[in-house]
Design a protein around this motif. Structure first.
Motif, short mmCIF file in Angstrom:
data_model
loop_
_atom_site.label_atom_id
_atom_site.label_comp_id
_atom_site.label_asym_id
_atom_site.label_seq_id
_atom_site.Cartn_x
_atom_site.Cartn_y
_atom_site.Cartn_z
N PRO A 58 -22.71 29.92 11.41
CA PRO A 58 -22.88 30.90 12.54
C PRO A 58 -22.41 30.53 13.70
CG PRO A 58 -24.83 30.58 11.21
CD PRO A 58 -24.02 29.45 10.88
N ARG A 59 -21.54 31.59 14.40
CA ARG A 59 -21.14 31.19 15.59
C ARG A 59 -20.71 32.36 16.44
NH1 ARG A 59 -17.18 26.87 14.26
NH2 ARG A 59 -18.90 26.42 12.70
N VAL A 60 -20.45 32.55 17.63
CA VAL A 60 -20.02 33.41 18.66
C VAL A 60 -18.88 32.90 19.75
CG1 VAL A 60 -21.90 33.07 20.19
CG2 VAL A 60 -20.72 35.27 20.28
N GLY A 61 -18.12 33.49 20.20
CA GLY A 61 -17.06 33.09 21.06
C GLY A 61 -16.06 31.97 20.40
N HIS A 62 -15.94 32.14 19.13
CA HIS A 62 -15.03 31.36 18.13
C HIS A 62 -13.53 31.97 18.18
CE1 HIS A 62 -16.72 34.38 15.83
NE2 HIS A 62 -15.64 34.39 15.02
N SER A 63 -12.57 31.16 17.71
CA SER A 63 -11.46 31.87 17.36
C SER A 63 -11.08 31.89 16.10
CB SER A 63 -10.11 31.20 17.83
OG SER A 63 -10.10 29.55 17.57
N ALA A 64 -10.35 32.91 15.28
CA ALA A 64 -10.13 33.19 13.90
C ALA A 64 -8.59 33.52 13.93
CB ALA A 64 -10.89 34.19 13.18
N THR A 65 -7.77 32.61 13.58
CA THR A 65 -6.41 32.59 13.48
C THR A 65 -5.74 32.55 12.04
OG1 THR A 65 -6.40 31.26 15.75
CG2 THR A 65 -4.37 31.91 14.75
N LEU A 66 -4.68 33.61 11.82
CA LEU A 66 -4.00 33.56 10.39
C LEU A 66 -3.09 32.47 10.68
CD1 LEU A 66 -3.87 35.27 7.90
CD2 LEU A 66 -2.03 36.31 8.96
N SER B 16 -21.51 49.81 7.48
CA SER B 16 -20.53 49.06 8.25
C SER B 16 -21.22 47.88 9.24
CB SER B 16 -19.75 50.03 9.43
OG SER B 16 -21.01 50.58 10.14
N PRO B 17 -20.40 47.02 9.65
CA PRO B 17 -20.87 45.87 10.24
C PRO B 17 -21.96 46.22 11.33
CG PRO B 17 -18.81 45.49 10.04
CD PRO B 17 -18.98 47.04 9.71
N PRO B 18 -23.15 45.56 11.37
CA PRO B 18 -24.02 46.02 12.35
C PRO B 18 -23.60 45.58 13.99
CG PRO B 18 -24.79 44.00 11.11
CD PRO B 18 -23.62 44.69 10.43
N PRO B 19 -24.04 46.23 14.96
CA PRO B 19 -23.53 45.96 16.24
C PRO B 19 -23.46 44.44 16.57
CG PRO B 19 -25.20 47.78 16.22
CD PRO B 19 -25.22 47.24 15.02
N ARG B 20 -22.60 43.86 17.46
CA ARG B 20 -22.37 42.73 17.91
C ARG B 20 -21.29 42.50 19.00
NH1 ARG B 20 -20.92 40.47 12.60
NH2 ARG B 20 -22.23 42.13 11.69
N SER B 21 -21.09 41.39 19.60
CA SER B 21 -20.43 40.96 20.65
C SER B 21 -19.95 39.56 20.24
CB SER B 21 -20.76 40.90 22.14
OG SER B 21 -22.01 40.12 22.12
N GLY B 22 -18.76 39.11 21.00
CA GLY B 22 -18.00 37.98 20.69
C GLY B 22 -17.81 37.35 19.45
N HIS B 23 -17.42 38.39 18.53
CA HIS B 23 -16.94 38.10 17.16
C HIS B 23 -15.58 38.14 17.09
CE1 HIS B 23 -17.39 42.49 17.90
NE2 HIS B 23 -16.96 42.57 16.92
N THR B 24 -14.88 38.21 15.72
CA THR B 24 -13.32 38.28 15.70
C THR B 24 -12.90 39.24 14.80
OG1 THR B 24 -13.45 36.41 14.19
CG2 THR B 24 -12.99 35.84 16.47
N LEU B 25 -11.92 39.80 14.75
CA LEU B 25 -11.19 40.56 13.93
C LEU B 25 -9.67 40.11 13.64
CD1 LEU B 25 -11.72 44.55 14.83
CD2 LEU B 25 -12.40 43.10 12.78
N THR B 26 -9.39 39.94 12.48
CA THR B 26 -8.16 39.19 12.16
C THR B 26 -7.37 40.00 11.25
OG1 THR B 26 -9.08 37.25 12.68
CG2 THR B 26 -6.88 37.18 11.95
N VAL C 278 -10.29 41.12 8.55
CA VAL C 278 -11.26 40.55 8.41
C VAL C 278 -12.19 40.09 9.95
CG1 VAL C 278 -12.48 38.21 7.74
CG2 VAL C 278 -10.39 38.96 6.59
N LEU C 279 -13.55 40.62 9.70
CA LEU C 279 -14.37 40.39 10.73
C LEU C 279 -15.39 39.42 10.46
CD1 LEU C 279 -16.51 43.17 12.61
CD2 LEU C 279 -17.52 41.21 11.79
N PHE C 280 -15.49 38.44 11.39
CA PHE C 280 -16.60 37.28 11.13
C PHE C 280 -17.32 37.01 12.39
CE2 PHE C 280 -17.23 32.53 11.86
CZ PHE C 280 -18.17 32.34 10.90
N ASP D 240 -22.05 36.36 9.18
CA ASP D 240 -21.38 37.32 8.14
C ASP D 240 -19.81 37.57 8.00
OD1 ASP D 240 -21.92 38.66 10.32
OD2 ASP D 240 -22.74 40.33 9.51
N VAL D 241 -19.56 38.03 6.92
CA VAL D 241 -18.06 38.09 6.79
C VAL D 241 -17.58 39.62 6.18
CG1 VAL D 241 -15.72 37.60 5.63
CG2 VAL D 241 -17.47 35.78 6.27
N TRP D 242 -16.97 40.32 6.92
CA TRP D 242 -16.76 41.89 6.31
C TRP D 242 -15.36 41.97 6.36
CZ3 TRP D 242 -20.48 45.79 5.95
CH2 TRP D 242 -21.71 45.35 6.14
#
Length: 460
Positions: free
Chosen positions: A340-348, A278-288, A296-298, A310-312
């Protein structure tokens, strides 16, 4: 069937009724339909018809997306005829977006104050803004609604509809699930992490206007640990996913939980999903969520404080959940070093791609770039069986988009959402690199602008 310049009347398929041919064509991939069109003049006319290509758009983009697109086009230009085949091709080859600033504080009057790490959602043809953080680490507890209808380019009038429920917070997640909003977690200005779950519903009345009703959801005694800066999204059948975030004592988390909500949205139940890998621990990512079932996690910030690219892909097949890591060679992506980025947005968006915007890198340099992540090429149960492992190597899944019109500040920890068609994306707030002031030696400021990102398409 070999290509021919005549009508090919001797071929049995040419005698089928048009609706039967439509049914056959809609079972084929687009490339096969285009090849079929080359067989004869009759089939070329059939395979190029707007009726067929509108049906293909419904098949590949979803009926609700196409219906919303037609409604917005009617509001834009009185219902100008749409060349659906041309539109399908332009969406598949999307290379640009245009931006339009929608905030005019002088004309608008009462508007939400600047903020970051808030939530912004589109539901019932309204934008709903809640919470966030402000200067000095203060949290906000206000809820704002702006009614759009189908005229998405107009300067909006915000209405403050409620305050105090849920309690003030930033770094929470708030997602649309059916006709409801579902909110979880967040951090207040005392640094306390939350793990409460709320549902909200918009009520519109011609006399009293717009109201938003919040209710604390009864989820029993099993709940995720408190957190903020996590990622969340909804999937089909009244379910919400959350992953990661910053937990107690500032520890980054890597757990995943699913909330099952009752049909009347009065109660729910959380359960943790434990799978490996599974994806390693993180914060400020997105799930869409990309198709109601797959997510999709990015990106985000990992345990070593490094910012990730990374993309999962998460999906549940036959009752078995799994993560697939989608690998790509960043050297094959033009400008990919900035991914590479944190605090972004990921919109379908329209066509099923993910629009990645903004965020910041490991040196806290904020970004103003737009990227398209092609999720259509990502593995599924059919193309990547569970027994085959947990890694998929893909190429050409990233595309950097050009920007026309208004050029917004570089920003991070903003919020974004799309209309039901995915043609329009609304972005509000965030932390931006502003003009240096004596009280702001770093130049960091909180933004209060709302702007529109429109896919750059020729629709007639």
């Amino acid at each position: 069937m070999e290509p021919s310049g005549d009508d090919n009347d001797e071929c049995p398929i040419s005698h089928l009724a048009q609706d039967h041919l439509f049914s056959i064509l809609l079972l084929l991939p687009v490339n096969s339909i285009l090849s079929f069109a080359l067989t004869c003049k009759k089939f070329n006319s059939l395979a190029s018809s707007d009726t067929l290509w509108q049906s293909i758009c419904r098949r590949d983009w979803g009926p609700s997306c196409v219906d919303a697109l037609k409604s917005s086009l009617c509001a834009d230009n009185g219902g100008t005829h749409v060349h659906w085949m041309k539109l399908y091709k332009e969406v598949a080859q999307l290379g640009s977006v245009s931006c339009l600033k929608l905030t005019n504080p002088v004309a608008d009057g009462l508007v939400p104050c600047p903020r970051a790490s808030h939530s912004l959602n589109f539901m019932s043809n309204c934008l709903v803004l809640f919470g966030g953080g402000y200067e000095g680490g203060r949290h906000l507890d206000d809820t704002w609604v702006a009614y759009l209808g189908y005229d998405f380019r107009k300067v909006l009038k915000w209405q403050k509809v409620t305050s105090g429920s849920p309690s003030g917070r930033f770094g929470h997640t708030c997602v649309v699930n059916g006709d409801f909003l579902v909110l979880f977690g967040g951090i207040n200005d005392r640094g306390i992490r939350q793990n409460d779950t709320w549902v909200g519903k918009i009520l519109r009345d011609e006399t009293s206007g717009i109201t938003l009703y919040w209710m604390l959801l009864d989820v029993g005694s099993i709940v995720p640990p408190p957190r903020g800066a996590h990622a969340g999204c909804c999937i089909e059948n009244r379910r919400m996913l959350i992953h990661g975030g910053i937990g107690l004592d500032g520890i980054r988390l890597g757990d995943m939980w699913i909330l099952e909500i009752s049909e009347n949205f009065c109660y729910g139940a959380w359960h943790e999903v434990r799978i490996h890998p599974s994806p390693p621990p993180r914060s400020g990512h997105t799930l869409t969520c990309i198709d109601g079932k797959r997510t999709v996690l990015f990106g985000g910030r990992g345990l070593g404080y490094d910012v990730l690219d990374d993309v999962w892909l998460f999906e549940v097949s036959n009752g078995y959940p799994r993560w697939i890591q989608v690998l790509f060679n960043v050297q094959n992506v033009p400008g990919g070093i900035s991914l590479p980025r944190v605090g972004h947005s990921a919109t379908l968006i329209l066509g099923g791609g993910l629009l990645i915007y903004g965020g910041e890198d490991s040196q806290r340099r904020r970004k103003d770039d737009f990227w398209l992540l092609d999720v259509k090429s990502m593995p599924s149960v059919k193309t990547h069986p569970v027994s085959a492992g947990s890694v998929a190597l893909l190429t050409r899944i990233w595309r950097r988009l050009k920007v026309h019109g208004y050029r917004p500040y570089s920003r991070s920890f903003h919020a974004a959402c799309s209309d039901h068609s995915g043609r329009y994306v609304f972005v509000f707030g965030g932390m931006v690199d502003g003009v240096l002031h004596p009280a702001e030696p770093s130049g960091l400021s909180f933004d209060g602008d709302l702007f529109l990102v429109e896919l750059f398409l020729a629709l007639n």
